[in-house]
Design a protein around this motif. Structure first.
Motif, mmCIF file in Angstrom:
data_model
loop_
_atom_site.group_PDB
_atom_site.id
_atom_site.type_symbol
_atom_site.label_atom_id
_atom_site.label_comp_id
_atom_site.label_asym_id
_atom_site.label_seq_id
_atom_site.Cartn_x
_atom_site.Cartn_y
_atom_site.Cartn_z
ATOM 1 N N GLY A 303 -8.351 22.142 8.802
ATOM 2 C CA GLY A 303 -9.285 21.354 8.055
ATOM 3 C C GLY A 303 -8.464 20.810 6.667
ATOM 4 N N GLU A 304 -7.795 21.732 6.199
ATOM 5 C CA GLU A 304 -6.690 21.526 4.927
ATOM 6 C C GLU A 304 -5.526 20.311 5.415
ATOM 7 O OE1 GLU A 304 -3.361 21.903 2.716
ATOM 8 O OE2 GLU A 304 -3.564 22.593 4.517
ATOM 9 N N LYS A 305 -5.164 20.687 6.532
ATOM 10 C CA LYS A 305 -4.131 19.707 7.071
ATOM 11 C C LYS A 305 -4.690 18.352 7.116
ATOM 12 C CE LYS A 305 -1.037 22.685 9.726
ATOM 13 N NZ LYS A 305 -0.669 23.113 11.163
ATOM 14 N N PHE A 306 -5.788 18.157 7.730
ATOM 15 C CA PHE A 306 -6.407 16.900 7.968
ATOM 16 C C PHE A 306 -6.672 16.094 6.777
ATOM 17 C CE2 PHE A 306 -10.629 14.524 8.549
ATOM 18 C CZ PHE A 306 -9.684 13.402 9.269
ATOM 19 N N VAL A 307 -7.353 16.786 5.897
ATOM 20 C CA VAL A 307 -7.466 16.065 4.448
ATOM 21 C C VAL A 307 -6.170 15.612 3.724
ATOM 22 C CG1 VAL A 307 -8.600 16.193 2.252
ATOM 23 C CG2 VAL A 307 -9.660 17.222 4.132
ATOM 24 N N GLY A 308 -5.364 16.651 3.866
ATOM 25 C CA GLY A 308 -4.205 16.351 3.290
ATOM 26 C C GLY A 308 -3.007 15.201 3.922
ATOM 27 N N ARG A 309 -3.039 15.396 5.132
ATOM 28 C CA ARG A 309 -2.572 14.201 5.884
ATOM 29 C C ARG A 309 -3.253 13.061 5.870
ATOM 30 N NH1 ARG A 309 -0.092 17.668 11.156
ATOM 31 N NH2 ARG A 309 1.046 19.431 9.995
ATOM 32 N N THR A 310 -4.234 12.914 5.672
ATOM 33 C CA THR A 310 -5.053 11.377 5.724
ATOM 34 C C THR A 310 -4.899 10.990 4.377
ATOM 35 O OG1 THR A 310 -7.047 12.206 6.894
ATOM 36 C CG2 THR A 310 -7.448 10.656 5.499
ATOM 37 N N LEU A 311 -4.609 11.835 3.245
ATOM 38 C CA LEU A 311 -3.890 10.988 1.792
ATOM 39 C C LEU A 311 -2.519 10.728 2.200
ATOM 40 C CD1 LEU A 311 -5.696 13.674 -0.407
ATOM 41 C CD2 LEU A 311 -5.995 11.226 -0.259
ATOM 42 N N ALA A 312 -1.810 11.408 3.051
ATOM 43 C CA ALA A 312 -0.432 11.202 2.964
ATOM 44 C C ALA A 312 -0.265 9.849 3.724
ATOM 45 C CB ALA A 312 0.433 12.183 3.462
ATOM 46 N N PHE A 313 -1.031 9.936 5.115
ATOM 47 C CA PHE A 313 -0.609 8.652 6.179
ATOM 48 C C PHE A 313 -1.188 7.378 5.067
ATOM 49 C CE2 PHE A 313 -0.563 11.655 9.493
ATOM 50 C CZ PHE A 313 0.622 11.416 9.888
ATOM 51 N N GLY A 314 -2.446 7.677 4.594
ATOM 52 C CA GLY A 314 -2.985 6.415 3.834
ATOM 53 C C GLY A 314 -1.882 5.934 2.755
ATOM 54 N N LEU A 315 -1.415 6.707 1.979
ATOM 55 C CA LEU A 315 -0.555 6.300 0.941
ATOM 56 C C LEU A 315 0.750 5.641 1.563
ATOM 57 C CD1 LEU A 315 -0.665 9.133 -1.668
ATOM 58 C CD2 LEU A 315 -1.549 6.917 -2.126
ATOM 59 N N ALA A 316 1.217 6.311 2.721
ATOM 60 C CA ALA A 316 2.336 5.692 3.384
ATOM 61 C C ALA A 316 1.985 4.240 4.048
ATOM 62 C CB ALA A 316 2.751 6.588 4.516
ATOM 63 N N ALA A 317 1.071 4.166 4.457
ATOM 64 C CA ALA A 317 0.546 2.713 4.956
ATOM 65 C C ALA A 317 0.665 1.880 3.785
ATOM 66 C CB ALA A 317 -0.784 2.989 5.552
ATOM 67 N N LEU A 318 0.055 2.211 2.711
ATOM 68 C CA LEU A 318 -0.113 1.162 1.529
ATOM 69 C C LEU A 318 1.250 0.593 1.062
ATOM 70 C CD1 LEU A 318 -2.999 3.000 -0.625
ATOM 71 C CD2 LEU A 318 -3.164 0.764 0.180
ATOM 72 N N MET A 319 2.134 1.683 1.078
ATOM 73 C CA MET A 319 3.393 1.578 0.635
ATOM 74 C C MET A 319 4.302 0.296 1.620
ATOM 75 S SD MET A 319 5.099 5.322 -0.574
ATOM 76 C CE MET A 319 6.756 4.607 -0.601
ATOM 77 N N LEU A 320 3.900 0.740 2.912
ATOM 78 C CA LEU A 320 4.430 -0.259 4.024
ATOM 79 C C LEU A 320 3.853 -1.698 3.799
ATOM 80 C CD1 LEU A 320 6.085 -0.682 6.489
ATOM 81 C CD2 LEU A 320 4.196 0.135 7.762
ATOM 82 N N LEU A 321 2.487 -1.676 3.558
ATOM 83 C CA LEU A 321 1.596 -3.013 3.169
ATOM 84 C C LEU A 321 2.145 -3.789 2.010
ATOM 85 C CD1 LEU A 321 -0.323 -4.719 4.469
ATOM 86 C CD2 LEU A 321 -1.940 -3.439 2.726
ATOM 87 N N VAL A 322 2.777 -3.189 0.997
ATOM 88 C CA VAL A 322 3.379 -3.774 -0.113
ATOM 89 C C VAL A 322 4.542 -4.336 0.310
ATOM 90 C CG1 VAL A 322 4.154 -3.247 -2.483
ATOM 91 C CG2 VAL A 322 1.989 -2.209 -1.908
ATOM 92 N N LEU A 323 5.457 -3.464 1.037
ATOM 93 C CA LEU A 323 6.711 -3.843 1.333
ATOM 94 C C LEU A 323 6.513 -5.138 2.259
ATOM 95 C CD1 LEU A 323 8.371 -0.646 1.765
ATOM 96 C CD2 LEU A 323 8.734 -2.109 0.052
ATOM 97 N N VAL A 324 5.910 -4.992 3.206
ATOM 98 C CA VAL A 324 5.750 -6.283 4.124
ATOM 99 C C VAL A 324 5.226 -7.340 3.587
ATOM 100 C CG1 VAL A 324 4.566 -6.698 6.390
ATOM 101 C CG2 VAL A 324 5.575 -4.699 6.250
ATOM 102 N N SER A 325 3.956 -7.324 2.835
ATOM 103 C CA SER A 325 3.291 -8.357 2.312
ATOM 104 C C SER A 325 3.865 -9.158 0.987
ATOM 105 C CB SER A 325 1.867 -7.906 2.198
ATOM 106 O OG SER A 325 1.766 -7.195 1.088
ATOM 107 N N GLY A 326 4.679 -8.267 0.325
ATOM 108 C CA GLY A 326 4.951 -8.767 -1.008
ATOM 109 C C GLY A 326 4.131 -8.612 -2.254
#
Length: 512
Positions: A303-326
């Motif tokens: 459970g702890e891993k799931f919540v923590g990794r959801t935050l981590a994957f979400g932030l990584a996706a946001l960073m990728l979106l910023v890099l791709v979209s400008g």
């Protein structure tokens, strides 16, 4: 006194009020209290609603698959349904908003419990939401679509956790339905859904549920749920792209790497602004008990891993979106459908760090509740006074203004550049109210029509351009009136208006 307070906080974390956990019952009472009191304040002060709620009143007569201003449709569907059941009023709008806030508090609480954590941890996770300024203040004061995004993200979390624990076809169908609703609440909820699925896939205990063939059922339901809005968006690109400028993407003369670096800096600032209050409160709570929130845990907890990794994957996706979209403009409230998990993660870590972690969770509950109570009179003030500029329009006397507009004859349509005119719906439910972002503008505009604007000599050029494209022009002289304003000066608010007329097409040339 301190002993009594401690006992009360312990009861909130672990006690019951009838069949309900005390935390859930208290959250429901808080939201019901805010609905009643804020509606009463509006009635006594004679004020209307903020710009975002006024926008919903513009769209109220129309049940469409999509709406203008790049906004998703779910919140407007909810408003349409509620007003048809309860009537068009400030109280109805407040019921919608606080029902969604309660849904978020409830869903986070139940999701944490289903992940196997204690009722105290669940209470800290839900009341910890009130340490987030965008939820504590902005969601109660002005936001609409973002409140729905928060509520249905939290509900999607709950349904996915339920699916992990009981991977039955019905739960896959329910997750698909809620996932579709989350996307229709705010399009950026896709990032949160991706982050949760990626987190679940990365955890051995949850992986079978993600890899099950029944997840296709969830996908089919999401597809069916989104199809009407996707088709509508394809047919109305100007509506779905109306506010793309807010992302700051179109910068053709800027260096590629500079734009991306600027976007990442904006993302970092938005994350900081969103999380700083929560981080300080949770950090101070850990420090008070001399616990290190980043300490390595002795055992693995899915459970702890799931919540923590959801935050981590979400932030990584946001960073990728910023890099791709400008993207170079990111507002902190856009992060709400992901970073609302921060208090839950802090509470979960506190439980896993041992007995002293219970005190950390009590601190989070205490501060969250205190902030929620302190916010009550401020929300009342905001309801009565609005803010500056267009936000002051909550204080206008719309009945008096409508009387001025109708002095020279009846009015069927009121137009303006901004959504504040939606408040006329609280005076006359039969009016057509339009701003330049409303789809089907040409078809909806009916005579007699009047264009209204605030504080300036001339209306904004965008609404004039839209009118001319539709074949309308000003008819007669511009009139300016001083509209009574609650809690304002004796001079009133300056409002100008002009009647409109349909331009007649030129006669065809006479034959030779």
């Amino acid at each position: 006194m301190m002993k009594k307070l401690t006992e009360w906080v312990e009861w909130i974390g672990e006690g019951k009020l009838g069949p309900l956990d005390a935390a859930i019952a208290l959250a429901a009472l808080y939201c019901a209290f805010q609905v009643l009191t804020s509606s009463l304040v509006s009635h006594l002060a004679g004020t209307s609603v903020s710009i975002d709620d006024a926008e919903q009143l513009i769209y109220l007569p129309y049940l469409w698959a999509g709406y203008g201003g790049s906004q998703p449709p779910l919140y407007t569907w909810i408003v349409w349904t509620a007003t048809h059941l309860l009537g068009t009023s400030v109280m109805t709008l407040k019921i919608i908003k606080y029902a969604l806030i309660f849904l978020a508090l409830f869903s986070v609480n139940r999701a944490v419990r289903r992940l196997g954590f204690s009722s105290t941890t669940a209470a800290a996770a839900s009341f910890g939401l009130m340490t987030i300024a965008q939820i504590l203040w902005e969601s109660q004061h002005t936001l609409t679509h973002s409140v729905a995004a928060l509520a249905f993200s939290a509900l999607a979390l709950l349904t996915l956790v339920r699916l992990f624990k009981s991977p039955r076809p019905l739960n896959y169908a329910l997750f698909g339905l809620v996932a579709a609703l989350a996307i229709l609440a705010k399009f950026n909820d896709i990032i949160f859904l991706f982050a949760m699925l990626a987190a679940g896939l990365s955890i051995r205990e949850f992986r079978p549920a993600i890899l099950s063939r029944w997840l296709l059922l969830s996908g089919v339901i999401v597809f069916l749920g989104l199809t009407p809005t996707v088709l509508w968006s394809y047919q109305h690109p100007e509506a779905i792209l109306a506010r793309v400028y807010k992302f700051g993407i179109d910068q053709p003369h800027q260096d590629f790497f500079f734009v991306r670096a600027n976007g990442l800096r904006e993302l970092a600032e938005a994350i900081f602004n969103f999380s700083v209050l929560t981080a300080v409160i949770c950090g101070a709570s850990f420090a008070a008990e001399r616990l290190n929130p980043t300490a390595r845990l002795s055992g693995s907890n899915p459970g702890e891993k799931f919540v923590g990794r959801t935050l981590a994957f979400g932030l990584a996706a946001l960073m990728l979106l910023v890099l791709v979209s400008g993207t170079t403009t990111i507002r902190d409230r856009w992060l709400m459908p992901l970073l609302f998990l921060l208090p839950a993660y802090a509470a979960i870590r506190a439980q896993l760090l041992g007995p002293r972690g219970k005190e950390v969770r009590y601190h989070i509950i205490s501060v969250g509740l205190t902030l929620a109570v302190l916010a009550i009179p401020v929300t009342w003030y905001a309801q009565a006074m609005g803010g500056k500029g267009k936000s002051r329009t909550v204080r206008l006397d719309y009945l008096a203004l409508l009387s001025d507009l109708q002095a020279d004859g009846p009015v069927g349509t009121i137009l303006a550049s901004s959504s504040w005119i939606g408040n006329f719906r609280l005076v006359d439910d039969n009016l057509v109210l339009l701003n330049r972002e409303v789809p089907k503008f040409d078809a909806l505009l009916r005579q007699p029509a009047v264009l209204v604007w605030l504080d300036t000599d001339e209306p904004e050029t965008e609404i004039l351009d839209r009118l001319r494209q539709t074949g309308y022009s000003e008819a007669g002289q511009v009139k300016t009136v001083a509209v009574p304003e609650r809690f304002g000066g004796a001079e009133g608010r300056r409002v100008s208006f002009v009647r409109l007329k349909k331009q007649q097409p030129a006669n065809p040339a006479a034959p030779d």
